[in-house]
Design a protein around this motif. Structure first.
Motif, PDB file in Angstrom:
ATOM      1  N   VAL A 117       0.817  -1.216   0.000  1.00 25.92           N
ATOM      2  CA  VAL A 117       0.000   0.000   0.000  1.00 25.92           C
ATOM      3  C   VAL A 117       0.845   1.258   0.000  1.00 25.92           C
ATOM      4  CG1 VAL A 117      -0.206   0.072   2.525  1.00 25.92           C
ATOM      5  CG2 VAL A 117      -1.988   1.106   1.100  1.00 25.92           C
ATOM      6  N   ILE A 118       0.344   2.259  -0.700  1.00 23.35           N
ATOM      7  CA  ILE A 118       0.954   3.584  -0.686  1.00 23.35           C
ATOM      8  C   ILE A 118      -0.166   4.612  -0.516  1.00 23.35           C
ATOM      9  CG2 ILE A 118       2.257   5.312  -1.970  1.00 23.35           C
ATOM     10  CD1 ILE A 118       3.596   3.052  -3.505  1.00 23.35           C
ATOM     11  N   LEU A 119      -0.024   5.474   0.480  1.00 25.83           N
ATOM     12  CA  LEU A 119      -0.947   6.585   0.685  1.00 25.83           C
ATOM     13  C   LEU A 119      -0.234   7.881   0.334  1.00 25.83           C
ATOM     14  CD1 LEU A 119      -2.573   5.722   4.147  1.00 25.83           C
ATOM     15  CD2 LEU A 119      -3.301   5.016   1.849  1.00 25.83           C
ATOM     16  N   SER A 120      -0.949   8.777  -0.317  1.00 26.99           N
ATOM     17  CA  SER A 120      -0.343  10.055  -0.663  1.00 26.99           C
ATOM     18  C   SER A 120      -1.401  11.136  -0.662  1.00 26.99           C
ATOM     19  CB  SER A 120       0.349   9.978  -2.027  1.00 26.99           C
ATOM     20  OG  SER A 120      -0.583   9.643  -3.033  1.00 26.99           O
ATOM     21  N   VAL A 121      -0.926  12.381  -0.725  1.00 30.21           N
ATOM     22  CA  VAL A 121      -1.834  13.524  -0.720  1.00 30.21           C
ATOM     23  C   VAL A 121      -1.429  14.501  -1.805  1.00 30.21           C
ATOM     24  CG1 VAL A 121      -0.444  14.665   1.060  1.00 30.21           C
ATOM     25  CG2 VAL A 121      -2.819  15.374   0.682  1.00 30.21           C
ATOM     26  N   ASP A 122      -2.418  15.047  -2.485  1.00 31.62           N
ATOM     27  CA  ASP A 122      -2.205  16.102  -3.478  1.00 31.62           C
ATOM     28  C   ASP A 122      -2.992  17.311  -2.978  1.00 31.62           C
ATOM     29  OD1 ASP A 122      -2.269  17.882  -5.611  1.00 31.62           O
ATOM     30  OD2 ASP A 122      -2.351  16.310  -7.106  1.00 31.62           O
ATOM     31  N   THR A 123      -2.315  18.181  -2.249  1.00 27.91           N
ATOM     32  CA  THR A 123      -3.008  19.303  -1.619  1.00 27.91           C
ATOM     33  C   THR A 123      -3.592  20.256  -2.649  1.00 27.91           C
ATOM     34  OG1 THR A 123      -0.914  20.489  -1.401  1.00 27.91           O
ATOM     35  CG2 THR A 123      -1.635  19.180   0.470  1.00 27.91           C
ATOM     36  N   SER A 124      -2.919  20.407  -3.781  1.00 22.10           N
ATOM     37  CA  SER A 124      -3.419  21.352  -4.788  1.00 22.10           C
ATOM     38  C   SER A 124      -4.718  20.862  -5.398  1.00 22.10           C
ATOM     39  CB  SER A 124      -2.372  21.564  -5.873  1.00 22.10           C
ATOM     40  OG  SER A 124      -2.106  20.343  -6.543  1.00 22.10           O
ATOM     41  N   LYS A 125      -4.875  19.559  -5.468  1.00 18.57           N
ATOM     42  CA  LYS A 125      -6.083  18.993  -6.051  1.00 18.57           C
ATOM     43  C   LYS A 125      -7.098  18.598  -4.989  1.00 18.57           C
ATOM     44  CE  LYS A 125      -3.845  17.261 -10.239  1.00 18.57           C
ATOM     45  NZ  LYS A 125      -3.595  16.072 -11.096  1.00 18.57           N
ATOM     46  N   LYS A 126      -6.784  18.849  -3.718  1.00 19.88           N
ATOM     47  CA  LYS A 126      -7.696  18.507  -2.625  1.00 19.88           C
ATOM     48  C   LYS A 126      -8.043  17.024  -2.651  1.00 19.88           C
ATOM     49  CE  LYS A 126      -9.872  23.030  -2.127  1.00 19.88           C
ATOM     50  NZ  LYS A 126     -11.154  23.752  -2.006  1.00 19.88           N
ATOM     51  N   LYS A 127      -7.061  16.202  -2.937  1.00 15.71           N
ATOM     52  CA  LYS A 127      -7.321  14.778  -3.015  1.00 15.71           C
ATOM     53  C   LYS A 127      -6.284  13.974  -2.224  1.00 15.71           C
ATOM     54  CE  LYS A 127      -9.335  15.012  -7.661  1.00 15.71           C
ATOM     55  NZ  LYS A 127     -10.711  14.563  -7.365  1.00 15.71           N
ATOM     56  N   LEU A 128      -6.786  12.890  -1.647  1.00 14.48           N
ATOM     57  CA  LEU A 128      -5.919  11.888  -1.057  1.00 14.48           C
ATOM     58  C   LEU A 128      -6.009  10.660  -1.944  1.00 14.48           C
ATOM     59  CD1 LEU A 128      -7.528  12.409   2.395  1.00 14.48           C
ATOM     60  CD2 LEU A 128      -5.158  12.963   1.952  1.00 14.48           C
ATOM     61  N   SER A 129      -4.945   9.882  -1.985  1.00 11.12           N
ATOM     62  CA  SER A 129      -5.002   8.693  -2.819  1.00 11.12           C
ATOM     63  C   SER A 129      -4.486   7.469  -2.079  1.00 11.12           C
ATOM     64  CB  SER A 129      -4.229   8.890  -4.117  1.00 11.12           C
ATOM     65  OG  SER A 129      -2.848   8.924  -3.864  1.00 11.12           O
ATOM     66  N   LEU A 130      -5.022   6.331  -2.477  1.00 11.29           N
ATOM     67  CA  LEU A 130      -4.602   5.025  -1.960  1.00 11.29           C
ATOM     68  C   LEU A 130      -4.283   4.140  -3.144  1.00 11.29           C
ATOM     69  CD1 LEU A 130      -6.362   2.795   0.699  1.00 11.29           C
ATOM     70  CD2 LEU A 130      -5.911   1.927  -1.584  1.00 11.29           C
TER      71      LEU A 130
END
Lengths: 121, 110
Positions: free
Chosen positions: A69-82
């Motif tokens: 698993v990898i969790l990440s965040v894209d603050t500019s796009k207001k999205k979190l991803s898994l």
């Protein structure tokens, strides 16, 4: 009012990578010091913590899933991803993103509605 | 990490009180006061009922209360109501900086 919305493909092939997004509305992802969580629930079964991500990018994973698993965040796009790799039927579940109301690792006040992912050929 | 242990089911009549137990180890429930409880109705996302053993978020009825003794936490629901029929999950922070959930308890209001 913070709102979370999970999205992604409802069907994933075995051995492939499951990719989900959590869209955040009502607040900026960087508006506070929060641990954003991902939790899943196989059909008819209990909750399983997948991992948590601090807004700065620090990540914490369930040991049983850590290698995939990898969790990440894209603050500019207001999205979190898994991203969960090498999926099998055992990864079929409703996947939730969640967040506490304060800087806390251990509980979640806000939850998305969840998105069902089925792993099948 | 192993899931926390909850009874599979409990039941009670309207107006009664019930208690759901959640047993862990000295590395999770027994080590920290970071136990939370969630209520989940069918097809819905979990709802936080109790955090840090015995704290209720704003808007949660005071019929719900939590406690802890050693490696076991408990959720008590007093004045049982029909709408309390749901699944209940405990969760705990662990010494390895992870979270672990219980297997869940189905509450039936008779």
């Amino acid at each position: 009012q913070l709102q979370l919305q999970e999205s992604g493909p409802g069907l994933v092939q075995p051995s492939e990578t499951l990719s989900l997004t959590c869209t955040v509305s009502g607040e900026f992802i960087t508006s506070g010091f929060y641990y954003w969580g991902w939790i899943r629930q196989p059909p008819g079964k209990g909750l399983e913590w997948i991992g948590s991500l601090f807004h700065s990018g620090s990540t914490y994973y369930n040991p049983s899933l850590k290698s995939r698993v990898i969790l990440s965040v894209d603050t500019s796009k207001k999205k979190l991803s898994l991203k969960l790799s090498s999926v099998t039927a055992a990864d079929t579940a409703v996947y939730y993103c969640a967040r506490p109301a304060v800087t806390s690792f251990d509980y979640f006040n806000y939850w998305g509605q969840g998105t069902l992912v089925t792993v099948s050929s | 990490q192993s899931a926390l242990t909850q009874p599979a089911s409990v039941s009670g009549s309207p107006g009664q009180s019930i208690t759901i137990s959640c047993t862990g180890t000295s590395s999770d429930i027994g080590y920290y006061n970071y136990v939370s409880w969630y209520q989940q109705h069918p097809g819905r996302a979990p709802k936080l009922l109790i955090y840090e053993v015995n704290n209720r978020p704003s808007g949660v009825s005071n019929r719900f209360s939590g406690s802890k003794s050693g490696n076991t936490a408990s959720l008590t629901i007093s004045g049982l109501q029909a709408e309390d029929e749901a699944d209940y999950y405990c969760s705990s922070y662990t010494s390895t900086i992870t979270l672990v959930f219980g297997g869940g308890t189905k509450l039936t209001v008779l």
